[in-house]
Design an enzyme around this catalytic site. Structure first.
Site, short mmCIF file in Angstrom:
data_model
loop_
_atom_site.label_atom_id
_atom_site.label_comp_id
_atom_site.label_asym_id
_atom_site.label_seq_id
_atom_site.Cartn_x
_atom_site.Cartn_y
_atom_site.Cartn_z
N ALA A 195 0.69 -1.15 0.09
CA ALA A 195 0.00 0.15 0.00
C ALA A 195 0.98 1.22 -0.10
O ALA A 195 2.07 1.19 0.67
CB ALA A 195 -0.84 -0.09 1.20
N GLY A 228 0.42 -5.09 0.82
CA GLY A 228 -0.58 -4.98 0.24
C GLY A 228 -0.56 -5.55 -1.26
O GLY A 228 -1.42 -6.17 -1.67
N GLU A 274 -0.76 -9.20 -0.59
CA GLU A 274 -2.19 -9.55 -0.32
C GLU A 274 -3.09 -9.56 -1.85
O GLU A 274 -4.00 -10.22 -1.79
CB GLU A 274 -2.72 -8.41 0.58
CG GLU A 274 -2.15 -8.89 1.93
CD GLU A 274 -2.37 -7.54 3.07
OE1 GLU A 274 -2.06 -6.42 2.58
OE2 GLU A 274 -3.22 -7.85 4.08
N GLU A 322 4.41 -5.35 7.33
CA GLU A 322 3.54 -4.55 8.03
C GLU A 322 4.09 -4.21 9.28
O GLU A 322 4.05 -3.07 10.21
CB GLU A 322 2.02 -4.83 7.93
CG GLU A 322 1.18 -4.71 6.68
CD GLU A 322 1.65 -5.63 5.65
OE1 GLU A 322 2.39 -6.72 6.03
OE2 GLU A 322 0.71 -5.74 4.64
N1 DAK Z 1 4.70 3.30 -0.66
C1 DAK Z 1 4.88 4.35 -1.19
N2 DAK Z 1 6.16 4.72 -1.84
C2 DAK Z 1 6.68 3.55 -1.98
C3 DAK Z 1 6.61 2.32 -1.52
C4 DAK Z 1 5.40 2.15 -0.84
N3 DAK Z 1 4.70 1.00 -0.33
N4 DAK Z 1 7.48 1.36 -1.84
C5 DAK Z 1 8.28 1.83 -2.48
N5 DAK Z 1 8.07 3.34 -2.83
C6 DAK Z 1 8.65 4.28 -3.32
C7 DAK Z 1 9.98 4.78 -2.44
O1 DAK Z 1 9.59 5.75 -1.20
C8 DAK Z 1 10.73 5.30 -3.60
O2 DAK Z 1 10.35 6.42 -3.99
P1 DAK Z 1 11.24 7.87 -4.19
O3 DAK Z 1 12.32 8.17 -2.81
O4 DAK Z 1 12.38 7.59 -5.40
O5 DAK Z 1 10.35 9.06 -4.33
C9 DAK Z 1 10.60 4.50 -4.87
O6 DAK Z 1 9.31 3.86 -4.71
C10 DAK Z 1 11.70 3.49 -5.21
O7 DAK Z 1 11.81 2.83 -4.00
P2 DAK Z 1 13.28 2.58 -3.21
O8 DAK Z 1 14.28 3.69 -3.51
O9 DAK Z 1 13.06 2.51 -1.65
O10 DAK Z 1 13.84 1.10 -3.72
P3 DAK Z 1 14.67 0.21 -3.37
O11 DAK Z 1 15.07 -0.80 -4.33
O12 DAK Z 1 15.85 0.76 -2.67
O13 DAK Z 1 14.00 -0.85 -2.49
C11 DAK Z 1 11.90 -1.90 -1.39
C12 DAK Z 1 12.90 -1.42 -2.55
C13 DAK Z 1 10.75 -2.44 -2.07
C14 DAK Z 1 12.76 -2.81 -0.40
C15 DAK Z 1 11.67 -0.64 -0.67
O14 DAK Z 1 11.07 0.30 -1.70
C16 DAK Z 1 10.58 -0.76 0.20
O15 DAK Z 1 10.93 -1.55 1.53
N6 DAK Z 1 9.55 -0.49 0.28
C17 DAK Z 1 8.34 -0.27 1.17
C18 DAK Z 1 7.85 -1.91 1.32
C19 DAK Z 1 6.86 -2.08 2.48
O16 DAK Z 1 6.99 -1.65 3.57
N7 DAK Z 1 5.54 -1.77 1.85
C20 DAK Z 1 4.33 -1.52 2.61
C21 DAK Z 1 3.99 -2.68 3.44
S1 DAK Z 1 2.64 -2.29 4.37
C22 DAK Z 1 -4.60 0.02 4.38
C23 DAK Z 1 -4.52 -1.31 4.11
C24 DAK Z 1 -3.43 -2.24 3.90
C25 DAK Z 1 -2.21 -1.52 4.02
C26 DAK Z 1 -2.18 -0.19 4.42
C27 DAK Z 1 -3.36 0.52 4.68
N8 DAK Z 1 -5.53 0.71 4.61
C28 DAK Z 1 -6.81 0.09 4.60
C29 DAK Z 1 -5.56 2.07 5.05
C30 DAK Z 1 -1.16 -2.34 3.85
C31 DAK Z 1 0.07 -2.05 4.10
C32 DAK Z 1 1.28 -2.28 3.49
O17 DAK Z 1 1.16 -2.67 2.43
#
Ligand code: DAK
Length: 258
Positions: free
Chosen positions: A64, A110, A113, A133
């Site tokens: 997400a 997400g 998911e 998460e």
């Molecule tokens: N959200 C927003 N931006 C993201 C992102 C994300 N999930 N994942 C990556 N990006 C963005 C980064 O911020 C970066 O943007 P800039 O800094 O260039 O502007 C760009 O994509 C490239 O990412 P990286 O520079 O970080 O790339 P790397 O190769 O270094 O790393 C990575 C890749 C996938 C390991 C890393 O980007 C990372 O750890 N990303 C986050 C993974 C993560 O934690 N995802 C979220 C999981 S929690 C909800 C329901 C469900 C959920 C939420 C709300 N509601 C009902 C409200 C679920 C939550 C989740 O999914």
């Protein structure tokens, strides 16, 4: 549609999540466009099988959009989780035509998911999957607490949720999270071949099979309600605020444990 591309050729609908600069992270608009695409495909007889994948070579969907939910309150979190279940994740799971997720890179939070809501998953050999998460101070809120244990068993699922670590494609295959792993350049062709194999059989029967298999999982329905409430509760915690703030500030979180 801006963040989703849909093409339909010879019965196969190719749905591409298309925000490569954000690693195809799911913001509200993207979720709404995915819903729109499935509504359109449901009533379109030209669509027999759906393949979902991510744009680019790096990510299926990296979760997400963290920037969007970092400030949510508990009530907003629960509401949005419920809306997400009803308009996207359950719609895909209950879709009457087969949905194949072609996981072409990171499938996190997400994003995993979304792949788990599909009926079948194939991964490229560079794919990495996880539910990070708890590292953000929240729990999987789009069905992950229910579908992951259904697919790989409770112990492995809880290990993935507790550790927040990613697994590689061969571990995912070993766990039964994906049905096959192929080189990235062969992913699309493999998914299309699977779709063509499915299309040899009765689409109507497959629809009934989907309904019956899903009915067998119904005890999970109570779990989803618990997940929605618990997910919302996470938004009230200091750990969640710290987890999301640290990500946005590009630093390691210091969880207060509250
Ligand atoms: N959200 C927003 N931006 C993201 C992102 C994300 N999930 N994942 C990556 N990006 C963005 C980064 O911020 C970066 O943007 P800039 O800094 O260039 O502007 C760009 O994509 C490239 O990412 P990286 O520079 O970080 O790339 P790397 O190769 O270094 O790393 C990575 C890749 C996938 C390991 C890393 O980007 C990372 O750890 N990303 C986050 C993974 C993560 O934690 N995802 C979220 C999981 S929690 C909800 C329901 C469900 C959920 C939420 C709300 N509601 C009902 C409200 C679920 C939550 C989740 O999914």
């Amino acid at each position: 549609m801006e963040n989703v591309q849909l093409t339909i050729v010879d019965g196969i609908a190719m749905l591409v999540i298309n925000r490569p600069k954000q690693l195809n992270a799911l913001n509200k608009q993207t979720l709404s466009e995915i819903n729109e695409a499935f509504e359109y495909m449901r009533d379109n007889d030209a669509v027999k099988v759906v393949i979902m994948t991510g744009a680019g070579e790096k990510a299926f969907v990296a979760g997400a959009d963290i920037k969007e939910f970092a400030d949510f309150s508990g009530a907003e979190g629960s509401d949005l989780a419920k809306t997400g279940h009803m308009t996207v994740f359950n719609v895909i799971e209950e879709f009457s035509k087969p949905v194949i997720a072609a996981i072409n890179g990171f499938a996190l939070g997400g994003g995993l998911e979304l792949a788990m809501a599909a009926h079948v998953r194939i991964a490229s050999d560079n794919a990495r999957m996880g539910l990070p998460e708890t590292s953000l101070g929240v729990i999987p809120g789009y069905g992950g607490t229910q579908r992951l244990p259904q697919l790989i068993g409770k112990g492995r699922a809880l290990e993935m949720i507790f550790s927040a670590k990613m697994i590689d494609a061969s571990t995912a295959l070993n766990y039964g999270l994906v049905n096959a792993v192929v080189p990235q350049e062969a992913l699309q062709a493999t998914a299309e071949k699977m779709a063509r194999d499915f299309m040899k059989n009765s689409i109507v029967a497959m629809g009934y099979a989907i309904e019956a298999v899903n009915a067998g999982m119904l005890e999970g329905a109570i779990g989803y309600d618990v997940e929605v409430q618990a997910f919302g509760d996470c938004f009230e915690t200091a750990d969640f605020k710290e987890g999301t703030t640290a990500f946005l500030e590009k630093r390691k979180p210091q969880f207060p444990g509250a």
